[in-house]
Design an enzyme around this catalytic site. Sequence first.
Site, PDB file in Angstrom:
ATOM      1  N   ILE A   9      72.670 -50.705 -33.787  1.00 39.71           N
ATOM      2  CA  ILE A   9      73.167 -51.101 -35.292  1.00 39.71           C
ATOM      3  C   ILE A   9      72.590 -49.735 -35.882  1.00 39.71           C
ATOM      4  O   ILE A   9      71.706 -48.985 -35.793  1.00 39.71           O
ATOM      5  CB  ILE A   9      72.193 -52.237 -35.789  1.00 39.71           C
ATOM      6  CG1 ILE A   9      70.953 -52.142 -35.643  1.00 39.71           C
ATOM      7  CG2 ILE A   9      72.556 -53.425 -35.094  1.00 39.71           C
ATOM      8  CD1 ILE A   9      70.074 -53.322 -36.360  1.00 39.71           C
ATOM      9  N   ASP A  10      73.295 -49.570 -37.046  1.00 39.14           N
ATOM     10  CA  ASP A  10      73.411 -48.489 -37.882  1.00 39.14           C
ATOM     11  C   ASP A  10      71.841 -48.193 -38.255  1.00 39.14           C
ATOM     12  O   ASP A  10      71.168 -48.927 -38.730  1.00 39.14           O
ATOM     13  CB  ASP A  10      74.484 -48.286 -39.000  1.00 39.14           C
ATOM     14  CG  ASP A  10      75.767 -48.537 -38.678  1.00 39.14           C
ATOM     15  OD1 ASP A  10      76.033 -48.037 -37.550  1.00 39.14           O
ATOM     16  OD2 ASP A  10      76.653 -49.247 -39.539  1.00 39.14           O
ATOM     17  N   LYS A  11      71.557 -46.854 -38.879  1.00 36.28           N
ATOM     18  CA  LYS A  11      70.402 -46.670 -39.298  1.00 36.28           C
ATOM     19  C   LYS A  11      69.906 -47.401 -40.224  1.00 36.28           C
ATOM     20  O   LYS A  11      68.942 -47.866 -40.641  1.00 36.28           O
ATOM     21  CB  LYS A  11      70.421 -45.110 -39.952  1.00 36.28           C
ATOM     22  CG  LYS A  11      69.144 -44.616 -40.619  1.00 36.28           C
ATOM     23  CD  LYS A  11      69.198 -43.308 -41.085  1.00 36.28           C
ATOM     24  CE  LYS A  11      67.990 -42.754 -41.718  1.00 36.28           C
ATOM     25  NZ  LYS A  11      68.158 -41.507 -42.477  1.00 36.28           N
TER      26      LYS A  11
END
Length: 341
Positions: free
Chosen positions: A153-155
């Site tokens: 999942i994105d930062k």
Amino acid sequence: MAELDDELPEEDELYEHHRIVVDKGQGLLRIDRFLMDRLQNATRTKIQAAIDAESVRVNDKPTKASYKIKPLDVITVSLAHPPRDTDVKPENIPLNIVFEDDELLVLNKPAGMVVHPAHGNWDGTLVNALVYHFQNLPTSRNGEIRPGLVHRIDKDTSGLMVIAKTEFAMTHLARQFFEHSIERTYNALTWGIPEPADGTITGFIGRSVKDRKVQVIYDDESKGKWAISHYKTLEALRYVALVQCNLETGRTHQIRAHFKHIGHPLFNDAMYGGDRILRGNPVGSYKAFVENAFKLLPRQALHAKSLGFTHPRTKEWLQFDSALPDDFQAALTKWRKFVGE
């Protein structure tokens, strides 16, 4: 510094997917030996793990290592990508683990943590923490930079992730992601109230020709990969809405790009234009209110809330849920109070 974690490939691309049609003149040969000759970097151990996890199929049916291939058999295989030559430094970073057994673990990733090392983010990542806390994670040999990772999942997205601890679990979970049988639910705060309140967003997601960090929706399948997001409005708050999203596919920035596409970027999503006032008159006390809400939630309002999948060994369905993190909850509470006044 650019958030290079946002440029990483979607979860399907963490794996190699092969489709082989056996030649008409092929003699009888065990499938494990056949695949070792045909697939680069595929060891007997890796192929056996894939067969055990039912990620090697012949004519769309699981097979055994002893199966002898026949002419015109159609073989499909999902394998983790081979190791890379980049060292990962173990770091004693605390992990919020919500479930663990011998095969896998489920953790709650905080916002701001990059999932795995890339240019500009070589330390402080989830992978650095995993390498410290766990030994011999699958694909960690020879300095592989994605030990245990089945998806990402994105930062600046928070929430649940599953990590494989064995080659068997890695391969089995990879197949579930590839077949879209894993259930994932996200909570998002959108600018504006989607119309209809409940619906499905589809389209071919691909990189923007204007900005390669940004994903956009195309009508042309040659420009992107098919993506499906189902959503349900949980709470309408006049200028924003709390929305539940269920993914059928796992493309890069899928939810963020889909809601931008329908005119409802996520609250404070700078990459997709949600970091400015998009609903209401941006002046006076309302402007100050929104700016304070941005400070409370200094990232895109997106949280991977629930995760469900079949356990690789026991075949039991596992379901996990997580509470909204403090920053998301604070902004949501502020909006509820604002519209209730």
